[in-house]
Motif scaffolding. Structure first.
Motif, PDB file in Angstrom:
ATOM      1  N   ARG A  26      19.254 141.603 -11.586  1.00  8.34           N
ATOM      2  CA  ARG A  26      19.606 141.430 -10.281  1.00  8.34           C
ATOM      3  C   ARG A  26      18.500 142.419  -9.843  1.00  8.34           C
ATOM      4  O   ARG A  26      18.352 142.589  -8.475  1.00  8.34           O
ATOM      5  CB  ARG A  26      20.806 141.747  -9.716  1.00  8.34           C
ATOM      6  CG  ARG A  26      21.975 140.778 -10.178  1.00  8.34           C
ATOM      7  CD  ARG A  26      23.120 141.065  -9.401  1.00  8.34           C
ATOM      8  NE  ARG A  26      24.200 139.880  -9.788  1.00  8.34           N
ATOM      9  CZ  ARG A  26      25.609 139.923  -9.384  1.00  8.34           C
ATOM     10  NH1 ARG A  26      25.892 140.949  -8.904  1.00  8.34           N
ATOM     11  NH2 ARG A  26      26.379 138.787  -9.735  1.00  8.34           N
ATOM     12  N   VAL A  27      17.876 143.092 -10.372  1.00  8.22           N
ATOM     13  CA  VAL A  27      16.894 144.474 -10.117  1.00  8.22           C
ATOM     14  C   VAL A  27      15.496 143.579 -10.223  1.00  8.22           C
ATOM     15  O   VAL A  27      14.991 143.186 -10.854  1.00  8.22           O
ATOM     16  CB  VAL A  27      17.017 145.445 -11.068  1.00  8.22           C
ATOM     17  CG1 VAL A  27      15.738 146.570 -10.595  1.00  8.22           C
ATOM     18  CG2 VAL A  27      18.302 146.042 -11.215  1.00  8.22           C
ATOM     19  N   ILE A  28      15.173 143.748  -8.624  1.00  6.47           N
ATOM     20  CA  ILE A  28      13.781 143.231  -8.406  1.00  6.47           C
ATOM     21  C   ILE A  28      12.856 144.638  -8.705  1.00  6.47           C
ATOM     22  O   ILE A  28      12.759 145.704  -8.154  1.00  6.47           O
ATOM     23  CB  ILE A  28      13.460 143.019  -7.020  1.00  6.47           C
ATOM     24  CG1 ILE A  28      14.764 141.830  -6.630  1.00  6.47           C
ATOM     25  CG2 ILE A  28      11.990 142.466  -6.816  1.00  6.47           C
ATOM     26  CD1 ILE A  28      14.611 141.353  -5.249  1.00  6.47           C
ATOM     27  N   ALA A  29      11.740 144.425 -10.002  1.00  2.28           N
ATOM     28  CA  ALA A  29      11.097 145.173 -10.170  1.00  2.28           C
ATOM     29  C   ALA A  29       9.708 145.070  -9.319  1.00  2.28           C
ATOM     30  O   ALA A  29       9.110 146.120  -9.199  1.00  2.28           O
ATOM     31  CB  ALA A  29      10.663 145.249 -11.653  1.00  2.28           C
ATOM     32  N   GLY A  50      10.772 154.719 -10.282  1.00  3.97           N
ATOM     33  CA  GLY A  50      11.354 153.500 -10.267  1.00  3.97           C
ATOM     34  C   GLY A  50      10.731 152.258  -9.313  1.00  3.97           C
ATOM     35  O   GLY A  50      11.482 151.420  -9.103  1.00  3.97           O
ATOM     36  N   GLY A  51       9.742 152.696  -8.942  1.00  2.00           N
ATOM     37  CA  GLY A  51       8.836 151.552  -7.957  1.00  2.00           C
ATOM     38  C   GLY A  51       8.176 150.645  -8.718  1.00  2.00           C
ATOM     39  O   GLY A  51       7.489 149.732  -7.787  1.00  2.00           O
ATOM     40  N   GLY A  52       7.940 150.381  -9.887  1.00  2.00           N
ATOM     41  CA  GLY A  52       7.292 149.223 -10.420  1.00  2.00           C
ATOM     42  C   GLY A  52       6.178 149.603 -11.226  1.00  2.00           C
ATOM     43  O   GLY A  52       5.530 148.617 -11.759  1.00  2.00           O
ATOM     44  N   LYS A  53       5.644 150.548 -11.314  1.00  2.28           N
ATOM     45  CA  LYS A  53       4.311 151.136 -11.646  1.00  2.28           C
ATOM     46  C   LYS A  53       4.281 150.531 -13.076  1.00  2.28           C
ATOM     47  O   LYS A  53       3.249 150.095 -13.549  1.00  2.28           O
ATOM     48  CB  LYS A  53       3.991 152.602 -11.605  1.00  2.28           C
ATOM     49  CG  LYS A  53       4.174 153.112 -10.115  1.00  2.28           C
ATOM     50  CD  LYS A  53       3.630 154.503  -9.910  1.00  2.28           C
ATOM     51  CE  LYS A  53       4.632 155.574 -10.911  1.00  2.28           C
ATOM     52  NZ  LYS A  53       6.035 155.535 -10.699  1.00  2.28           N
ATOM     53  N   SER A  54       5.176 151.057 -14.104  1.00  2.00           N
ATOM     54  CA  SER A  54       5.139 151.110 -15.402  1.00  2.00           C
ATOM     55  C   SER A  54       5.426 149.645 -15.837  1.00  2.00           C
ATOM     56  O   SER A  54       4.559 149.034 -16.663  1.00  2.00           O
ATOM     57  CB  SER A  54       6.158 151.910 -16.293  1.00  2.00           C
ATOM     58  OG  SER A  54       5.828 153.103 -16.307  1.00  2.00           O
ATOM     59  N   THR A  55       6.091 148.989 -15.065  1.00  2.00           N
ATOM     60  CA  THR A  55       6.493 147.545 -15.129  1.00  2.00           C
ATOM     61  C   THR A  55       4.893 146.496 -14.958  1.00  2.00           C
ATOM     62  O   THR A  55       4.717 145.671 -15.671  1.00  2.00           O
ATOM     63  CB  THR A  55       7.539 146.918 -14.356  1.00  2.00           C
ATOM     64  OG1 THR A  55       8.648 147.563 -14.649  1.00  2.00           O
ATOM     65  CG2 THR A  55       7.610 145.597 -14.434  1.00  2.00           C
ATOM     66  N   LEU A  56       4.369 146.853 -13.899  1.00  2.00           N
ATOM     67  CA  LEU A  56       3.013 146.113 -13.553  1.00  2.00           C
ATOM     68  C   LEU A  56       2.201 146.637 -15.065  1.00  2.00           C
ATOM     69  O   LEU A  56       1.441 145.388 -15.163  1.00  2.00           O
ATOM     70  CB  LEU A  56       2.630 146.633 -12.479  1.00  2.00           C
ATOM     71  CG  LEU A  56       1.172 146.041 -11.786  1.00  2.00           C
ATOM     72  CD1 LEU A  56       1.342 144.861 -11.870  1.00  2.00           C
ATOM     73  CD2 LEU A  56       0.653 146.773 -10.732  1.00  2.00           C
ATOM     74  N   LEU A  57       2.053 147.655 -15.242  1.00  2.00           N
ATOM     75  CA  LEU A  57       1.010 148.155 -16.439  1.00  2.00           C
ATOM     76  C   LEU A  57       1.342 147.139 -17.586  1.00  2.00           C
ATOM     77  O   LEU A  57       0.450 146.600 -18.338  1.00  2.00           O
ATOM     78  CB  LEU A  57       1.149 149.666 -16.682  1.00  2.00           C
ATOM     79  CG  LEU A  57      -0.061 150.139 -17.261  1.00  2.00           C
ATOM     80  CD1 LEU A  57      -1.193 150.180 -16.115  1.00  2.00           C
ATOM     81  CD2 LEU A  57       0.481 151.568 -17.735  1.00  2.00           C
ATOM     82  N   SER A 223       5.521 151.027  -4.295  1.00  2.00           N
ATOM     83  CA  SER A 223       6.873 151.494  -4.081  1.00  2.00           C
ATOM     84  C   SER A 223       7.892 150.279  -3.591  1.00  2.00           C
ATOM     85  O   SER A 223       7.397 149.212  -3.271  1.00  2.00           O
ATOM     86  CB  SER A 223       6.908 152.424  -2.647  1.00  2.00           C
ATOM     87  OG  SER A 223       8.137 153.004  -2.458  1.00  2.00           O
ATOM     88  N   ASP A 224       9.112 150.598  -4.371  1.00  2.00           N
ATOM     89  CA  ASP A 224       9.929 149.483  -4.427  1.00  2.00           C
ATOM     90  C   ASP A 224       9.339 148.085  -4.638  1.00  2.00           C
ATOM     91  O   ASP A 224       9.806 146.980  -4.233  1.00  2.00           O
ATOM     92  CB  ASP A 224      10.446 149.422  -2.762  1.00  2.00           C
ATOM     93  CG  ASP A 224      11.220 150.553  -2.427  1.00  2.00           C
ATOM     94  OD1 ASP A 224      11.854 151.001  -3.497  1.00  2.00           O
ATOM     95  OD2 ASP A 224      11.227 151.013  -1.322  1.00  2.00           O
ATOM     96  N   GLY A 225       8.626 148.175  -5.719  1.00  2.00           N
ATOM     97  CA  GLY A 225       8.044 146.880  -6.398  1.00  2.00           C
ATOM     98  C   GLY A 225       6.900 146.175  -5.510  1.00  2.00           C
ATOM     99  O   GLY A 225       6.439 145.037  -6.004  1.00  2.00           O
ATOM    100  N   ARG A 226       6.368 146.779  -4.580  1.00  2.00           N
ATOM    101  CA  ARG A 226       5.318 146.440  -3.568  1.00  2.00           C
ATOM    102  C   ARG A 226       4.257 147.185  -3.402  1.00  2.00           C
ATOM    103  O   ARG A 226       4.443 148.513  -3.608  1.00  2.00           O
ATOM    104  CB  ARG A 226       5.935 146.006  -1.995  1.00  2.00           C
ATOM    105  CG  ARG A 226       7.048 145.037  -2.186  1.00  2.00           C
ATOM    106  CD  ARG A 226       7.671 144.911  -0.685  1.00  2.00           C
ATOM    107  NE  ARG A 226       8.561 143.813  -0.582  1.00  2.00           N
ATOM    108  CZ  ARG A 226       8.405 142.485  -0.281  1.00  2.00           C
ATOM    109  NH1 ARG A 226       7.319 142.137  -0.284  1.00  2.00           N
ATOM    110  NH2 ARG A 226       9.563 141.752  -0.326  1.00  2.00           N
TER     111      ARG A 226
END
Length: 254
Positions: A26-29, A50-57, A223-226
């Protein structure tokens, strides 16, 4: 700062990220993230934890899969097809926060292993390349040392040498200095600056604003996945467009 990015509108985008969405349960990355990186460009991504930086990488070389949207690396669409994934990973090196060295192998062996297994180089060639790269990252004397005998900065430089041994066109850095003691940070950043000067395409997740000013062609506040804001280093530091960017910079620069 180098300035070798191609003019806007050229066909020299080596990384294209379009409308990417990613969730973990349920967590939007990541939400509708779009970004391009040109060949030879250094893009620094910063923002709160937790803003999505590592996920994007990690999505860039398919360590994480996207739920929707698309990523193209050097003309190769990053799909579930194994041959596409293998092609992209052959072009992209990644350096993690916590090194991920094999503790039972020496520095030299850590740098030669993937060369022999993936690139199918013979042991003599792999060792020659590894020694040259350990020289390049300024630790040739640590070739026979095990990770447990190295400082954090030395471990990270071995990790960089290991990635470079695969002849990548792109290097991804995921907070490469955040686990280091302050006195070790400069030695890693100096190696990254050397790569920048050599024209390596780099995407760097970091809050090292000194490195941003010295090396980055553009900065992205996530930040916050955006993506909240994207611009040149001068634009981000001197005239941030959003209050969120300004407040975050005030916090980390104070």
């Amino acid at each position: 700062m180098k300035n070798n990015a191609s003019p806007s509108g050229s066909n020299d985008d080596i990384i294209i990220i379009e409308n990417v969405h990613k969730k973990f349960g349920r967590v939007i990355a990541l939400t509708d993230v779009s970004l391009t990186v040109k060949r030879g460009e250094v893009c620094l991504i910063f923002g709160p934890s937790g803003g999505g930086k590592s996920t994007l990488l990690r999505c860039i070389n398919h360590l994480e899969t996207v739920d929707s949207g698309r990523i193209i690396v050097d003309g190769i669409p990053l799909t579930e097809a194994k041959e596409n994934i293998d092609q992209v990973r052959a072009e992209v090196g990644i350096v993690f926060q916590l090194f991920h060295l094999f503790p039972h192998l020496t520095s030299l062996e850590n740098v030669t292993l993937a060369q022999k297994v993936v690139r199918k180089r013979n042991p003599e060639e792999a060792e020659e390349i590894a020694r040259a790269l350990l020289e390049r990252v300024h630790i040739p004397e640590k070739a026979d040392a095990y990770p447990g005998q190295l400082s954090g900065g030395q471990k990270q430089r071995v990790a960089i040498a290991r990635s470079l041994a695969m002849n990548p066109k792109i290097m991804l850095f995921d907070e490469p200095t955040s686990a280091l003691d302050p006195e070790m940070i400069k030695e890693v950043l100096d190696v990254m600056l050397d790569l920048c000067e050599e024209g390596m395409t780099m995407v760097v997740v970091s809050h090292e604003m000194g490195f941003a000013k010295a090396a980055a062609d553009k900065m992205v506040f996530l930040s916050d996945g955006r993506i909240v804001e994207e611009g040149s280093v001068q634009e981000i530091f001197e005239n941030p467009k959003t209050p969120r960017t300004r407040a975050f910079l005030d916090q980390i620069l104070s």
